[in-house]
Structure formats: structure tokens, C-alpha cells
Write an enzyme that holds these catalytic residues in place. Structure first.
Site, mmCIF file in Angstrom:
data_model
loop_
_atom_site.group_PDB
_atom_site.id
_atom_site.type_symbol
_atom_site.label_atom_id
_atom_site.label_comp_id
_atom_site.label_asym_id
_atom_site.label_seq_id
_atom_site.Cartn_x
_atom_site.Cartn_y
_atom_site.Cartn_z
ATOM 1 N N CYS A 66 32.890 68.845 5.820
ATOM 2 C CA CYS A 66 32.950 70.161 5.186
ATOM 3 C C CYS A 66 33.393 70.076 3.717
ATOM 4 O O CYS A 66 32.701 69.483 2.905
ATOM 5 C CB CYS A 66 33.829 71.087 6.005
ATOM 6 N N GLU A 94 34.424 68.759 15.430
ATOM 7 C CA GLU A 94 35.450 69.160 16.401
ATOM 8 C C GLU A 94 35.066 70.435 17.137
ATOM 9 O O GLU A 94 35.543 70.704 18.231
ATOM 10 C CB GLU A 94 36.798 69.344 15.702
ATOM 11 N N HIS A 105 30.941 70.694 11.519
ATOM 12 C CA HIS A 105 32.247 70.432 12.126
ATOM 13 C C HIS A 105 32.096 69.726 13.472
ATOM 14 O O HIS A 105 31.717 70.354 14.462
ATOM 15 C CB HIS A 105 33.004 71.748 12.333
#
Length: 380
Positions: free
Chosen positions: A272, A357, A355
Site C-alpha cells: 500500500c 492481510e 492488502h
């Protein structure tokens, strides 16, 4: 029974004016309006530091049904200015919930606005792009709100990293992710890494720990020379550059520090905002997307394996195509073909825009943490 909600007014930078209802903090606040297409995870989204300085308009019409709870916090609090939704539900039903979203937002000092046509707002943002707005439970006059908005700084002019980053280094040792969920073998590494906190999410730290990394988190204004000396002394194996809010080009000191880390040939892994800062540190300017990528349904193609992953996204900026001069493009967004991942040609550096996660979101990109382990292994 839900008590009557207070009136709220909204004024957008394009001149649109709306009347709505408030279920959060009663105040007047200015921020950038973006939309998020996720169907679940409103608490994780609201507490994601990457939304600092922004209002989040949910395309999911029903918000509040599952309440809130301490375990779904992605940071120490809410850094978003507030959220907008079509319908707010005060009466929540979930065995994990401890309080309503309304109570939560009021404790956090964030606005909650409902009773507005979010489909129309989303269409407007897609056509005209993300824009600044002002919301108020105190001011009802359109011209007064317009005057406030015109005097307020734009999000590109504000450094939100100082607000969201940790103030002091700390060790993170909590992990709660099972790599076998997606049939990805855990890296089972015990390598030590430094995570630079530009607005890092707890889910990211948890996955790094679950992958076996020993994680030390340091603030955004880290001392690059100190880290370089520690790396040479063998105190850690690599550095992770986190997600975060705002325009990366504002972060001139952080860019200079990352450039020093690159020159010291420290293995780097980024997602990011960190992904964008790496590009800037090597002389390749980022650019702002029209309305950004915010949601949990973005298809990304891994160009190395030809596999397509459904990913979680939260960013307004992208790196340029000219990055191919120094890096191999490994991932692309199939919605708009923007760059999602690169591997640098002459350095032990890889970075990704999406992302892995996924808090909230799909888990299909979790294997990227294993790639970080492989990167560090190749440095030995």
C-alpha cells in the site's frame, strides 16, 4: 427501540447539498469522501489508519447489524472523519458484540451519517472522482458549510502519518492467522524484521507473527542511519514498510529515509503506502486515481503464475508504468489494469498495492508473507 436521530447536513466540493441523519459524534468535520464496496467488516474499515482524513461511504446499505467489539480493532482508534450509510441499525445481533456502532463512534469522536442515498453518492464519486466534503450536526446553512469547506486544507496538503503512527518502538508478538486456511504452508521462519509504522493495521502485524517473524515496530520518523547500523550488526534481517493514509508525495522525510535504506541494500517488503513510497524513493512519482480502490472484491492477476486473486484494497494513489525501467511488474488489477505488485531488478525488494492481510476481505493474497520469507532467505 432506537431513539430519534439528530439532523445532519452535508456539502460536497462539487456544490451538492444533502440533508441526512446523525448516529455518531455531533460536530462539524471536513474530509475527503471515498466509497467502499465491502459487504462486511465495517469496524475494521473504520479503524484502518489508512482512512485518516476521509469519510467512508459504504455501498452496503445496511450498517450496524453486528455491532462492534474490541477484537475487531485494526488500530488504537478511529482515524476516519466518519462514515456514511443508507440505513443504520442500532439494534445489533452478534455474539461477539459489546456495543452498538453508534456508541462506538461517539466514544471515538467520529461522525456517523445515515438516511442518504449512498448509491447516488457512489455514482457521483465514480463520475467526478473522490472529493472533499463537510458534514455538520450544528450548521444547516448551505453557504456557511461551503465557506468552511473552501477555507479548509485539502487532504493532499495534510500529513496524517504523524497522527496515526506509533510514537515509540515496540515488539509485536500476537499472531492469530492460520496459513492452512488457504492451503498455504506457513513460512515457519524465525527471521527478525523491522516494521515501519506509517499507519499499520494490527491484522498485518498478526499475520507477520503468525508467519514466524520476530517483529519490532518503529515510528514513521525512524532514524535510517541507526537502522542501517543495526542491520550491518546482524540485529535484523529485513524491513517491512506498512500501509498508511494520504498522499505519499507529502512524506518527503520518509522518502529520503527509505532511499537511504535502499542504498544500504537492506531487503525490503512493502504494501500500500509503503509500496508507493518505494517508487518515490527511486525517482518514480505516484499519481492519484480518480476515485481510488476501496473494498474487498478487486481481482488481481499474478503475472508470474497467471492466477487471479480476489483482494482487499484501500488506496487513492498508484505507481507509474515507467517503473518497468527498474522493476518487473508481478501483479495487475483487472478492474483498471493498474500496477498491483513489483519485484525490483537489482535489489532484494518486492512490494504490493493490495492488502494481503485482508482485514476485512478475502485471504487469497496471504501467500505474499511467504514471499517475504523467501526474499530474506535469498539474502543469506
Amino acid at each position: 427501540m432506537q431513539s430519534p436521530l439528530k439532523d445532519a447536513c452535508i456539502y460536497l466540493a462539487n456544490g451538492m447539498f444533502f440533508k441526512a441523519k446523525s448516529f455518531g459524534t455531533e460536530t462539524t468535520s471536513v474530509g475527503e469522501l471515498v466509497f467502499n464496496t465491502s459487504l462486511t467488516g465495517y469496524q475494521e474499515i473504520t479503524t484502518d489508519p489508512s482512512y485518516a482524513g476521509q469519510f467512508v461511504c459504504f455501498t452496503m446499505p445496511e450498517i450496524g447489524i453486528v455491532g462492534t467489539n474490541p477484537k475487531d480493532m485494526e488500530s488504537r482508534g478511529v482515524f476516519a472523519k466518519g462514515i456514511l450509510c443508507r440505513h443504520y441499525n442500532e439494534n445489533f445481533s452478534n455474539f461477539r458484540a459489546t456495543e452498538s456502532l453508534s456508541t462506538f463512534l461517539k466514544k471515538q469522536g467520529a461522525m456517523g451519517i445515515c438516511g442518504i442515498d449512498t448509491r447516488f453518492l457512489t455514482t457521483t464519486l465514480r463520475q467526478e472522482g473522490a472529493m472533499m466534503m463537510v458534514a455538520s450536526t450544528e450548521i444547516t446553512n448551505k453557504e456557511d458549510l461551503k465557506a468552511i469547506l473552501e477555507k479548509s486544507p485539502k487532504i493532499e496538503e495534510i500529513n496524517h502519518i504523524k497522527e496515526v503512527s506509533t510514537k515509540a518502538p515496540y515488539k509485536h508478538s500476537t499472531g492469530n492467522f492460520d496459513f492452512t486456511i488457504m492451503d498455504y504452508a506457513s513460512p515457519n521462519t524465525h527471521q527478525k524484521i523491522i516494521a515501519i509504522d506509517f499507519g499499520i493495521k494490527r491484522s498485518i502485524l498478526n499475520q507477520l507473527v503468525s508467519a514466524g517473524f520476530n517483529v519490532e515496530v518503529v515510528p514513521h520518523n525512524f532514524d535510517a542511519q541507526d537502522l542501517i547500523q543495526r542491520f550491518k550488526a546482524g540485529e535484523f534481517n529485513g524491513i517491512f514498510l506498512s500501509n498508511g493514509p494520504g498522499d505519499p508525495q507529502v512524506l518527503t522525510q520518509e522518502i529520503a529515509s527509505i532511499k537511504a535504506l535502499i542504498e544500504a541494500k537492506i531487503p525490503l517488503f512493502a504494501i500500500c503506502l509503503g509500496h508507493q513510497l518505494l517508487s518515490l524513493a527511486q525517482g518514480y512519482p505516484t499519481y492519484k486515481l480518480k476515485f481510488g480502490h476501496h473494498g474487498g472484491n478487486h481481482p488481481v492477476k499474478n503475472l508470474l503464475t497467471n492466477q487471479v486473486e480476489i483482494t482487499a484494497q484501500n488506496h487513492n494513489y498508484s505507481i507509474p508504468e515507467s517503473i518497468v525501467e527498474i522493476a518487473e511488474i508481478t501483479h495487475r488489477n483487472l478492474f483498471d489494469n493498474t500496477i498491483e505488485g513489483v519485484r525490483y531488478k537489482n535489489a532484494l525488494i518486492c512490494s504490493f498495492q493490495h492488502h494481503p492481510e485482508a482485514g476485512p476481505g478475502p485471504l487469497e493474497s496471504s501467500a505474499l508473507f511467504k514471499e517475504f520469507s523467501k526474499l530474506l532467505d535469498s539474502a543469506k
